[in-house]
Scaffold this active site. Structure first.
Site, PDB file in Angstrom:
ATOM      1  N   ASN A 256       0.824  -1.213   0.000  1.00 31.42           N
ATOM      2  CA  ASN A 256       0.000   0.000   0.000  1.00 31.42           C
ATOM      3  C   ASN A 256       0.857   1.261   0.000  1.00 31.42           C
ATOM      4  O   ASN A 256       0.562   2.232  -0.712  1.00 31.42           O
ATOM      5  CB  ASN A 256      -0.924   0.005   1.219  1.00 31.42           C
ATOM      6  CG  ASN A 256      -2.136  -0.894   1.034  1.00 31.42           C
ATOM      7  OD1 ASN A 256      -2.579  -1.103  -0.091  1.00 31.42           O
ATOM      8  ND2 ASN A 256      -2.666  -1.427   2.127  1.00 31.42           N
ATOM      9  N   ASP A 265      -5.774  -3.136  -3.243  1.00 30.78           N
ATOM     10  CA  ASP A 265      -7.080  -3.777  -3.482  1.00 30.78           C
ATOM     11  C   ASP A 265      -6.974  -4.834  -4.582  1.00 30.78           C
ATOM     12  O   ASP A 265      -7.591  -5.909  -4.486  1.00 30.78           O
ATOM     13  CB  ASP A 265      -8.112  -2.718  -3.875  1.00 30.78           C
ATOM     14  CG  ASP A 265      -8.512  -1.830  -2.707  1.00 30.78           C
ATOM     15  OD1 ASP A 265      -8.188  -2.178  -1.554  1.00 30.78           O
ATOM     16  OD2 ASP A 265      -9.145  -0.779  -2.952  1.00 30.78           O
ATOM     17  N   GLU A 291      -5.650  -7.715   5.640  1.00 31.56           N
ATOM     18  CA  GLU A 291      -4.986  -8.671   4.748  1.00 31.56           C
ATOM     19  C   GLU A 291      -5.005 -10.085   5.315  1.00 31.56           C
ATOM     20  O   GLU A 291      -4.249 -10.947   4.876  1.00 31.56           O
ATOM     21  CB  GLU A 291      -3.552  -8.226   4.480  1.00 31.56           C
ATOM     22  CG  GLU A 291      -2.625  -8.276   5.669  1.00 31.56           C
ATOM     23  CD  GLU A 291      -2.634  -7.010   6.515  1.00 31.56           C
ATOM     24  OE1 GLU A 291      -1.665  -6.776   7.244  1.00 31.56           O
ATOM     25  OE2 GLU A 291      -3.621  -6.244   6.424  1.00 31.56           O
TER      26      GLU A 291
END
Length: 372
Positions: A256, A265, A291
C-alpha cells in the site's frame, strides 16, 4: 397420513406446479362426462330429431378425445415445457368448438349453447397468460361468427340470420369482455410474478451483502465465525475433525505504501480469486479483516492434507500478475494451522491458529506453522 392421500397423489401428483392444472383438467373431464350423460339420456331421446341424433356420435367422439388426451398429457409432465402447461387455452378452444357445432346442429339448444360459450371462457381466468387468453377468446369469437356467416350463406333450414344475430352478436361482445378481463387477470399475475422475482433477487442480494466481503467477494468475518461454529457442532456429533488456517499476506502494508491502495485492493482481489481456484471445493475461505484470511478445511488434518493446498496456492501466486498497475509485483503469505480439539470453542481454535501464525511470521514469514 390420510388414507386417501396415496390415491390423491397418484391422480394429482406431488408436484405443486401440476396439481392446480390437473385439478382444472379433471373438472373439465367431469363436465365432459356430464355433457355426454345429458346428451345420451335426455337431449338425444327427447329434444333431437332423427336427423339431429346422427350428430350425437360426433359429439361423443369429440368429448372422448378430450377425456383421453388432455389429462394423460398434463399428468405425464410433458406439457411443462410450454407457456400454458395445463393446456387451458387448447381445452377452451376444443370445448368451444363442440359448443359452436352444437349451436349449428341443435336449434333447440342454441340459447343454452351461447351461454355455455361464455361460461367456458371463465375457466381461463385463474391460469391463462395474456397472450393465451386473447388466443382462446379470439378463437371462440371467430368460430361463432364463422358459423353464423356459414349458416346464413347456406340458408340453413330453420335458421333466421336476423333473429340469430340478436343473440350471436351480444354473445360475441360478452365473449370479448370476458377475454379482455381474462387478459387483465393474466397481466396482473404476470406483474405479481415479476415483483415476486425482483423481491427474491433483492432479498438474495441483501443476504449476500450480509455474508460477503464487498471487495473480494469472499465470506466475511461474521459468516466465517458462524461456519466454524457449525463445523465444531458437526465434528462433536460425528466424532470427526477439521482444521483452520489463519493466513496473512506478507508485508502488505509495504504494498500500500509503495504502490497505493488501488494496487493493494488488486492484490487482495487476485489473492481471493486464486485461493478459490486452488483450494478444494469442500474448503471454505473468507476474509477475516484487512490482509488476513481464514480457510476452513472439513475432514482434514493440518499436516500433509492441510498444508498441501496452501503450498499449491503459494506456487500459483508466484506466477500470477496481481495488478496491471504493478505487473512485476508478487506476494507471499504466512499461515498458522490448527486442528480442532474435542470440546474446544471457536475462540480457542482461532487463538491457537493465531499463535501459530505469529510463529510463522517470527520465523521469517512465507511459511506455514502447525499449532501444537
Amino acid at each position: 397420513m390420510n388414507k386417501w392421500q396415496p390415491l390423491v397423489e397418484l391422480i394429482l401428483t406431488t408436484d405443486p406446479r401440476r396439481r392446480t392444472t390437473l385439478g382444472m383438467c379433471l373438472l373439465g373431464t367431469g363436465v365432459y362426462l356430464g355433457f355426454l350423460a345429458l346428451i345420451w339420456w335426455y337431449i338425444a331421446p327427447n329434444l333431437l330429431s332423427d336427423e339431429e341424433r346422427t350428430w350425437t356420435w360426433v359429439f361423443t367422439t369429440h368429448e372422448l378425445i378430450a377425456i383421453g388426451l388432455f389429462y394423460p398429457l398434463i399428468r405425464s409432465g410433458y406439457t411443462l415445457r410450454y407457456d400454458d402447461p395445463g393446456l387451458v387455452a387448447v381445452q377452451i378452444i376444443w370445448a368451444s368448438a363442440a359448443v359452436v357445432l352444437g349451436y349449428a346442429v341443435a336449434p333447440v339448444m342454441r340459447t343454452g349453447n351461447l351461454q355455455i360459450l361464455c361460461l367456458i371462457q371463465v375457466f381461463g381466468f385463474i391460469s391463462l397468460r395474456p397472450r393465451s387468453a386473447v388466443l382462446a377468446g379470439g378463437a371462440t369469437i371467430t368460430m361463432l361468427l364463422t358459423m353464423w356467416v356459414t349458416m346464413t350463406v347456406l340458408h340453413s333450414p330453420g335458421f333466421n340470420p336476423a333473429d340469430e344475430a340478436f343473440q350471436v352478436f351480444p354473445t360475441c361482445f360478452i365473449l370479448g369482455l370476458l377475454t379482455w378481463q381474462s387478459r387483465n387477470f393474466g397481466l396482473s399475475r404476470q406483474r405479481m410474478a415479476d415483483e415476486k422475482a425482483h423481491l427474491a433477487a433483492a432479498t438474495e442480494r441483501v443476504r449476500q451483502i450480509a455474508l460477503r466481503d464487498p471487495l473480494t467477494g469472499l465470506f466475511n468475518r461474521q459468516h466465517l465465525q458462524t461456519r466454524i461454529d457449525a463445523e465444531c457442532d458437526r465434528a462433536t456429533r460425528s466424532g470427526s475433525s477439521f482444521c483452520i488456517a489463519l493466513v496473512d499476506l506478507d508485508h502488505f502494508k509495504r504494498v500500500n505504501d509503495t504502490h497505493g491502495h488501488h494496487v493493494g485492493d488488486d492484490v487482495l482481489l487476485a489473492f481471493a480469486q486464486q485461493a478459490r481456484a486452488c483450494l478444494r471445493e469442500t474448503d471454505l475461505i473468507g476474509r477475516w479483516g484487512g490482509e488476513e484470511f481464514v480457510v476452513v478445511m472439513p475432514e482434514t488434518e493440518p499436516g500433509h492434507a492441510g498444508s498441501h493446498g496452501l503450498a499449491r496456492l503459494k506456487e500459483v501466486l508466484l506466477g500470477t500478475e496481481l495488478s496491471a498497475q504493478a505487473p512485476e509485483l508478487r506476494i507471499t503469505f504466512s499461515a498458522g494451522l490448527a486442528a480442532w480439539r474435542a470440546g474446544e470453542s471457536t475462540e480457542q481454535l482461532l487463538q491457537r491458529a493465531d499463535q501459530a501464525l505469529y510463529l510463522a511470521k517470527a520465523q521469517g514469514r512465507n511459511r506455514s506453522v502447525i499449532a501444537g
